[in-house]
Design an enzyme around this catalytic site. Structure first.
Site, short mmCIF file in Angstrom:
data_model
loop_
_atom_site.label_atom_id
_atom_site.label_comp_id
_atom_site.label_asym_id
_atom_site.label_seq_id
_atom_site.Cartn_x
_atom_site.Cartn_y
_atom_site.Cartn_z
N HIS A 50 0.85 -1.21 0.00
CA HIS A 50 0.00 0.00 0.00
C HIS A 50 0.87 1.24 0.00
CE1 HIS A 50 0.54 -1.57 4.10
NE2 HIS A 50 0.69 -0.32 4.46
P1 AMP Z 1 1.79 0.22 7.44
O1 AMP Z 1 1.40 -1.21 7.26
O2 AMP Z 1 2.74 0.44 8.58
O3 AMP Z 1 2.31 0.84 6.17
O4 AMP Z 1 0.51 1.05 7.83
C1 AMP Z 1 -0.78 0.55 7.66
C2 AMP Z 1 -1.76 1.71 7.62
O5 AMP Z 1 -3.06 1.16 7.52
C3 AMP Z 1 -1.76 2.61 8.84
O6 AMP Z 1 -1.63 3.97 8.44
C4 AMP Z 1 -3.10 2.33 9.53
O7 AMP Z 1 -3.66 3.48 10.13
C5 AMP Z 1 -3.96 1.83 8.40
N1 AMP Z 1 -4.94 0.82 8.75
C6 AMP Z 1 -4.82 -0.16 9.68
N2 AMP Z 1 -5.90 -0.97 9.62
C7 AMP Z 1 -6.70 -0.48 8.64
C8 AMP Z 1 -7.94 -0.89 8.09
N3 AMP Z 1 -8.58 -1.96 8.55
N4 AMP Z 1 -8.46 -0.16 7.08
C9 AMP Z 1 -7.83 0.94 6.60
N5 AMP Z 1 -6.65 1.37 7.08
C10 AMP Z 1 -6.09 0.67 8.08
#
Ligand code: AMP
Ligand code: ZN
Length: 208
Positions: A122
């Site tokens: 992502h």
């Molecule tokens: P990272 O995996 O460290 O790049 O970050 C994951 C991102 O996903 C973080 O900014 C979280 O706030 C966000 N996040 C976590 N769970 C969810 C979810 N279920 N839906 C959307 N965003 C999420």
């Protein structure tokens, strides 16, 4: 709404020993790390999509504007990327830039966490005000303002130059422990509340 308790860069509550993408190919992905996959289908979070990607709002935004751009193709993490993914990553960057261009008064960065918490590659598209109640911890701060955050263009460059993305886990874990520093004027801070109140002076004035 922010997660009640956070333990790492994602804002998702989890066991401490589950930090990062240590869940590699050989290990099953823990259920909490699959949250983005279900959020891709959630109309409340979905911003737009096309044949290649889905754009969602980050559920625990760390700034006034925080989006995630995910490929529809299953790609677990940065380590799964190869040179064939370059056109896709360029497309994700283009979509992110289009989003950023809609708010010319805001500065944005487009990039990836070196050791992401959540499965499925992502791209973060995040405004640089970091004005959000969900931004609470030193790990949150350093994950977006240190070298832990790899610009999209650098990920693409690595793929172009060597066909893979390399992350030195030890080094990247160290970035999360760095002392708190304003990302704009580089002033040092001892606590997150002090830093958070300081950075508001660098943020654009809210229009409404
Ligand atoms: P990272 O995996 O460290 O790049 O970050 C994951 C991102 O996903 C973080 O900014 C979280 O706030 C966000 N996040 C976590 N769970 C969810 C979810 N279920 N839906 C959307 N965003 C999420
Ligand atoms: Zn400053």
């Amino acid at each position: 709404m922010c997660a009640v308790e956070v333990s790492n860069s994602s804002g998702v509550k989890r066991k401490a020993d589950n930090h990062g993408e240590k869940h590699d190919k050989k290990r099953p992905v823990p259920p909490w790390a699959l949250g983005l996959k279900s959020s891709m289908e959630d109309p409340a979070l979905r911003v737009e999509d096309d044949d290649k990607v889905v754009i969602i709002k980050d559920k625990y935004p760390k700034a006034r504007q925080h989006y995630l751009i995910l490929p529809k193709e299953d790609i677990r993490n940065l380590k799964s990327l190869n040179a064939e993914h370059i056109p896709l990553l360029k497309h994700m960057q283009k979509k992110g830039q289009e989003l950023a261009d809609k708010s010319p008064q805001c500065q944005f960065r487009l990039g990836y966490h070196g050791i992401p918490s959540m499965s499925q590659v992502h791209l973060h598209v995040i405004s640089q005000d970091f004005d959000s109640p969900c931004l609470k911890t030193k790990k949150h701060w350093n994950s977006f303002t240190s070298e832990y955050f790899i610009d999209s263009s650098d990920v693409i460059k690595q793929l172009e130059e060597k066909g893979s993305v390399t992350v030195d886990t030890g080094k990247f874990e160290g970035y999360l422990k760095q002392a708190l520093k304003c990302h704009v004027c580089k002033k040092d801070f001892k606590t997150m509340p002090a830093l958070k109140s300081h950075i508001l002076q660098h943020a654009p004035k809210k229009t409404s």
